[in-house]
Motif scaffolding. Structure first.
Motif, PDB file in Angstrom:
ATOM      1  N   ALA A  16      59.712  17.114 -37.775  1.00  0.00           N
ATOM      2  CA  ALA A  16      59.308  15.753 -38.149  1.00  0.00           C
ATOM      3  C   ALA A  16      58.950  15.037 -36.846  1.00  0.00           C
ATOM      4  N   TYR A  17      59.393  13.806 -36.669  1.00  0.00           N
ATOM      5  CA  TYR A  17      59.040  13.056 -35.453  1.00  0.00           C
ATOM      6  C   TYR A  17      59.518  13.803 -34.207  1.00  0.00           C
ATOM      7  N   ARG A  18      58.662  13.818 -33.185  1.00  0.00           N
ATOM      8  CA  ARG A  18      59.030  14.465 -31.928  1.00  0.00           C
ATOM      9  C   ARG A  18      59.105  13.441 -30.803  1.00  0.00           C
ATOM     10  N   HIS A  19      60.240  13.409 -30.143  1.00  0.00           N
ATOM     11  CA  HIS A  19      60.448  12.465 -29.051  1.00  0.00           C
ATOM     12  C   HIS A  19      59.817  12.972 -27.758  1.00  0.00           C
ATOM     13  N   ASP A  20      59.076  12.102 -27.098  1.00  0.00           N
ATOM     14  CA  ASP A  20      58.479  12.444 -25.807  1.00  0.00           C
ATOM     15  C   ASP A  20      59.538  12.689 -24.728  1.00  0.00           C
ATOM     16  N   SER A  21      60.741  12.192 -24.968  1.00  0.00           N
ATOM     17  CA  SER A  21      61.797  12.298 -23.957  1.00  0.00           C
ATOM     18  C   SER A  21      62.515  13.642 -23.968  1.00  0.00           C
ATOM     19  N   ILE A  22      62.165  14.541 -24.882  1.00  0.00           N
ATOM     20  CA  ILE A  22      62.882  15.817 -24.966  1.00  0.00           C
ATOM     21  C   ILE A  22      62.860  16.584 -23.642  1.00  0.00           C
ATOM     22  N   PRO A  23      61.708  16.737 -22.956  1.00  0.00           N
ATOM     23  CA  PRO A  23      61.743  17.451 -21.673  1.00  0.00           C
ATOM     24  C   PRO A  23      62.667  16.788 -20.650  1.00  0.00           C
ATOM     25  N   ASP A  24      62.723  15.466 -20.673  1.00  0.00           N
ATOM     26  CA  ASP A  24      63.609  14.753 -19.741  1.00  0.00           C
ATOM     27  C   ASP A  24      65.069  15.024 -20.085  1.00  0.00           C
ATOM     28  N   GLY A  25      65.369  15.118 -21.387  1.00  0.00           N
ATOM     29  CA  GLY A  25      66.720  15.436 -21.798  1.00  0.00           C
ATOM     30  C   GLY A  25      67.124  16.838 -21.385  1.00  0.00           C
ATOM     31  N   ILE A  26      66.215  17.794 -21.564  1.00  0.00           N
ATOM     32  CA  ILE A  26      66.501  19.169 -21.136  1.00  0.00           C
ATOM     33  C   ILE A  26      66.769  19.204 -19.629  1.00  0.00           C
ATOM     34  N   ARG A  27      65.913  18.528 -18.887  1.00  0.00           N
ATOM     35  CA  ARG A  27      66.086  18.496 -17.427  1.00  0.00           C
ATOM     36  C   ARG A  27      67.444  17.894 -17.058  1.00  0.00           C
ATOM     37  N   ALA A  28      67.827  16.828 -17.730  1.00  0.00           N
ATOM     38  CA  ALA A  28      69.109  16.189 -17.428  1.00  0.00           C
ATOM     39  C   ALA A  28      70.272  17.134 -17.697  1.00  0.00           C
ATOM     40  N   PHE A  29      70.240  17.838 -18.824  1.00  0.00           N
ATOM     41  CA  PHE A  29      71.323  18.779 -19.113  1.00  0.00           C
ATOM     42  C   PHE A  29      71.349  19.911 -18.091  1.00  0.00           C
ATOM     43  N   ARG A  30      70.177  20.389 -17.690  1.00  0.00           N
ATOM     44  CA  ARG A  30      70.144  21.467 -16.689  1.00  0.00           C
ATOM     45  C   ARG A  30      70.696  20.982 -15.352  1.00  0.00           C
ATOM     46  N   GLU A  31      70.347  19.778 -14.968  1.00  0.00           N
ATOM     47  CA  GLU A  31      70.850  19.253 -13.701  1.00  0.00           C
ATOM     48  C   GLU A  31      72.353  19.005 -13.774  1.00  0.00           C
ATOM     49  N   LEU A  32      72.829  18.535 -14.922  1.00  0.00           N
ATOM     50  CA  LEU A  32      74.276  18.391 -15.095  1.00  0.00           C
ATOM     51  C   LEU A  32      74.968  19.745 -14.996  1.00  0.00           C
ATOM     52  N   GLY A  33      74.320  20.773 -15.538  1.00  0.00           N
ATOM     53  CA  GLY A  33      74.883  22.112 -15.434  1.00  0.00           C
ATOM     54  C   GLY A  33      74.967  22.592 -14.007  1.00  0.00           C
TER      55      GLY A  33
END
Length: 221
Positions: A16-33
């Motif tokens: 359904a709706y796709r958020h433009d922020s998804i890549p930023d969220g992935i990057r944030a989780f990877r950096e937190l990791g």
């Protein structure tokens, strides 16, 4: 024998709706990791669930939307929860799997609507939780201020709620949970309605909020 780093699955499929922020969220989780000693596997492939989820310390649904799991994937997620897994939902995770009752109960509530993106204020209700203890009593943020189909209070531990007097268009009144945790189906669960904008994922307070939620559901060290 070398210590194996915890693995976190970040799932971002949308139908359904796709958020433009998804890549930023992935990057944030990877950096937190990278900063905190765990590895992130980000995917949109529903077959990622078919091989079993037991290797993951946590499963994160990051702004998923619509029906994102196969029938087998649903069974795998349910089994993962039953075996004591950790589940975390971010933002549009509440707009997901509307036709699967287990998922709605797992997450705690389902998205109903939101006003336009705007600044507002959250009231921090629980200063003991790792996702909120770093925050002041009032947390100014810009987001979509989700309304839910039902108020989850009573079934979940509410960590933060929306102050509807701080923005326009709120639809739940004086009791408007936005962040909570609970246990369901054997799983430890955390959900935050925040995370619409790309900018949020560079906000140190929001990153600490995500990490605290992840630490709640998963043994990361």
């Amino acid at each position: 024998m070398p210590h194996r780093r915890p693995q976190v699955l970040v799932y971002t499929r949308t139908t359904a709706y796709r958020h433009d922020s998804i890549p930023d969220g992935i990057r944030a989780f990877r950096e937190l990791g990278t900063e905190n000693g765990f590895d992130v596997h980000a995917t949109e492939d529903p077959e990622a669930f078919d091989g079993g989820l037991d290797r993951y310390a946590a499963v994160v649904f990051l702004s998923t939307s619509g029906d994102v799991l196969t029938p087998r994937g649903r069974e795998e997620l349910k089994g993962y929860c039953a075996s004591g897994g950790g589940f975390m939902g971010v933002h549009a995770a509440a707009c997901t799997e509307y036709d699967w009752p287990f998922y709605g109960e797992l997450l705690g509530a389902r998205f109903a609507r939101h006003p336009e993106l705007q600044p507002g204020v959250l009231t921090i209700e629980d200063k003991e939780h790792p996702a909120t203890r770093h925050l002041d009593a009032a947390w100014a943020f810009t987001d979509e201020w989700y309304d839910f189909r039902a108020n989850p209070r009573g079934a979940v531990r509410v960590l933060a709620s929306a102050d509807e007097s701080s923005y326009e268009g709120g639809g739940m009144g004086d009791d408007h949970p936005l962040v909570w945790c609970h246990e369901y189906g054997g799983a430890r669960v955390f959900y935050t309605a925040l995370g619409h904008t790309a900018e949020a994922y560079d906000d140190p307070d929001f990153r600490a909020h995500l990490l605290g939620g992840l630490r709640h559901v998963a043994p990361l060290s």
